[in-house]
Design a protein around this motif. Structure first.
Motif, PDB file in Angstrom:
ATOM      1  N   LEU A   5      10.656  21.509  32.278  1.00  0.00           N
ATOM      2  CA  LEU A   5      11.198  20.922  33.523  1.00  0.00           C
ATOM      3  C   LEU A   5      10.553  19.630  33.877  1.00  0.00           C
ATOM      4  O   LEU A   5      11.317  18.667  34.669  1.00  0.00           O
ATOM      5  CB  LEU A   5      11.172  21.811  34.589  1.00  0.00           C
ATOM      6  CG  LEU A   5      11.930  23.382  34.453  1.00  0.00           C
ATOM      7  CD1 LEU A   5      11.681  24.343  35.440  1.00  0.00           C
ATOM      8  CD2 LEU A   5      13.331  22.828  34.767  1.00  0.00           C
ATOM      9  N   THR A   6       9.245  19.343  33.891  1.00  0.00           N
ATOM     10  CA  THR A   6       8.523  18.325  34.170  1.00  0.00           C
ATOM     11  C   THR A   6       9.218  16.868  33.338  1.00  0.00           C
ATOM     12  O   THR A   6       9.430  16.033  33.705  1.00  0.00           O
ATOM     13  CB  THR A   6       7.020  18.410  33.911  1.00  0.00           C
ATOM     14  OG1 THR A   6       6.602  19.446  34.630  1.00  0.00           O
ATOM     15  CG2 THR A   6       6.438  17.209  34.474  1.00  0.00           C
ATOM     16  N   VAL A   7       9.379  17.168  32.075  1.00  0.00           N
ATOM     17  CA  VAL A   7       9.874  16.329  31.228  1.00  0.00           C
ATOM     18  C   VAL A   7      11.307  15.866  31.528  1.00  0.00           C
ATOM     19  O   VAL A   7      11.525  14.625  31.496  1.00  0.00           O
ATOM     20  CB  VAL A   7       9.670  16.581  29.520  1.00  0.00           C
ATOM     21  CG1 VAL A   7      10.498  15.671  28.954  1.00  0.00           C
ATOM     22  CG2 VAL A   7       8.238  16.811  29.183  1.00  0.00           C
TER      23      VAL A   7
ATOM     24  N   THR B  96      13.657  30.487  37.415  1.00  0.00           N
ATOM     25  CA  THR B  96      13.953  31.306  36.503  1.00  0.00           C
ATOM     26  C   THR B  96      13.584  30.899  35.123  1.00  0.00           C
ATOM     27  O   THR B  96      13.039  31.356  34.197  1.00  0.00           O
ATOM     28  CB  THR B  96      15.493  31.879  36.522  1.00  0.00           C
ATOM     29  OG1 THR B  96      15.814  32.161  37.658  1.00  0.00           O
ATOM     30  CG2 THR B  96      15.794  32.915  35.438  1.00  0.00           C
ATOM     31  N   ILE B  97      13.725  29.548  34.988  1.00  0.00           N
ATOM     32  CA  ILE B  97      13.514  28.774  33.791  1.00  0.00           C
ATOM     33  C   ILE B  97      12.189  28.997  33.609  1.00  0.00           C
ATOM     34  O   ILE B  97      11.631  29.306  32.321  1.00  0.00           O
ATOM     35  CB  ILE B  97      14.094  27.406  33.759  1.00  0.00           C
ATOM     36  CG1 ILE B  97      15.545  27.435  33.578  1.00  0.00           C
ATOM     37  CG2 ILE B  97      13.657  26.754  32.571  1.00  0.00           C
ATOM     38  CD1 ILE B  97      16.060  26.223  33.720  1.00  0.00           C
ATOM     39  N   SER B  98      10.985  28.681  34.400  1.00  0.00           N
ATOM     40  CA  SER B  98       9.778  28.418  34.526  1.00  0.00           C
ATOM     41  C   SER B  98       9.185  29.814  34.016  1.00  0.00           C
ATOM     42  O   SER B  98       8.274  30.168  33.622  1.00  0.00           O
ATOM     43  CB  SER B  98       9.239  27.784  35.488  1.00  0.00           C
ATOM     44  OG  SER B  98       9.338  28.209  36.600  1.00  0.00           O
TER      45      SER B  98
ATOM     46  N   PRO C 183       5.549  26.662  28.635  1.00  0.00           N
ATOM     47  CA  PRO C 183       6.743  25.604  27.970  1.00  0.00           C
ATOM     48  C   PRO C 183       7.815  25.283  28.804  1.00  0.00           C
ATOM     49  O   PRO C 183       8.316  24.052  28.908  1.00  0.00           O
ATOM     50  CB  PRO C 183       6.813  26.160  26.724  1.00  0.00           C
ATOM     51  CG  PRO C 183       5.916  27.218  26.291  1.00  0.00           C
ATOM     52  CD  PRO C 183       5.362  27.575  27.755  1.00  0.00           C
ATOM     53  N   GLY C 184       8.513  26.158  29.775  1.00  0.00           N
ATOM     54  CA  GLY C 184       9.511  25.817  30.503  1.00  0.00           C
ATOM     55  C   GLY C 184       8.986  25.031  31.654  1.00  0.00           C
ATOM     56  O   GLY C 184       9.644  24.109  31.871  1.00  0.00           O
TER      57      GLY C 184
END
Length: 87
Positions: free
Chosen positions: A79-81, A66-68, A74-75
């Motif tokens: 998440l990767t960071v 959902t976030i991505s 950018p999402g």
């Protein structure tokens, strides 16, 4: 359940929807949301495939998809960071 009964119920619902119509706005909103979540899951899948060479793995679940899906690339970057630096 009997397959004939299931097909009859689905057919009856389709006929009812054709006669009375459907509320288009809520269905369109729900459909767009589902499509965005699926696209977010695909973003994460490709991130995991490409990132496996670099040791990057972001789990694919409903929240991360959902976030991505809503935030786009950018999402996925966020998440990767979070995965690399916080967890």
């Amino acid at each position: 359940m009997d397959p004939i009964l299931v097909i009859s119920i689905i057919g009856g619902l389709i006929i009812l929807l054709l006669i009375f119509g459907t509320p288009l706005k809520p269905l369109r909103f729900i459909g767009q949301g589902i499509i965005k979540i699926v696209i977010g899951a695909l973003f994460l899948f490709f991130l995991n495939v490409i990132g496996s060479n670099f040791g990057i793995h972001v789990p694919i679940n409903f929240i991360t998809a959902t976030i991505s899906g809503l935030l786009g690339l950018p999402g996925v970057a966020a998440l990767t960071v979070i995965q690399l630096w916080i967890l």
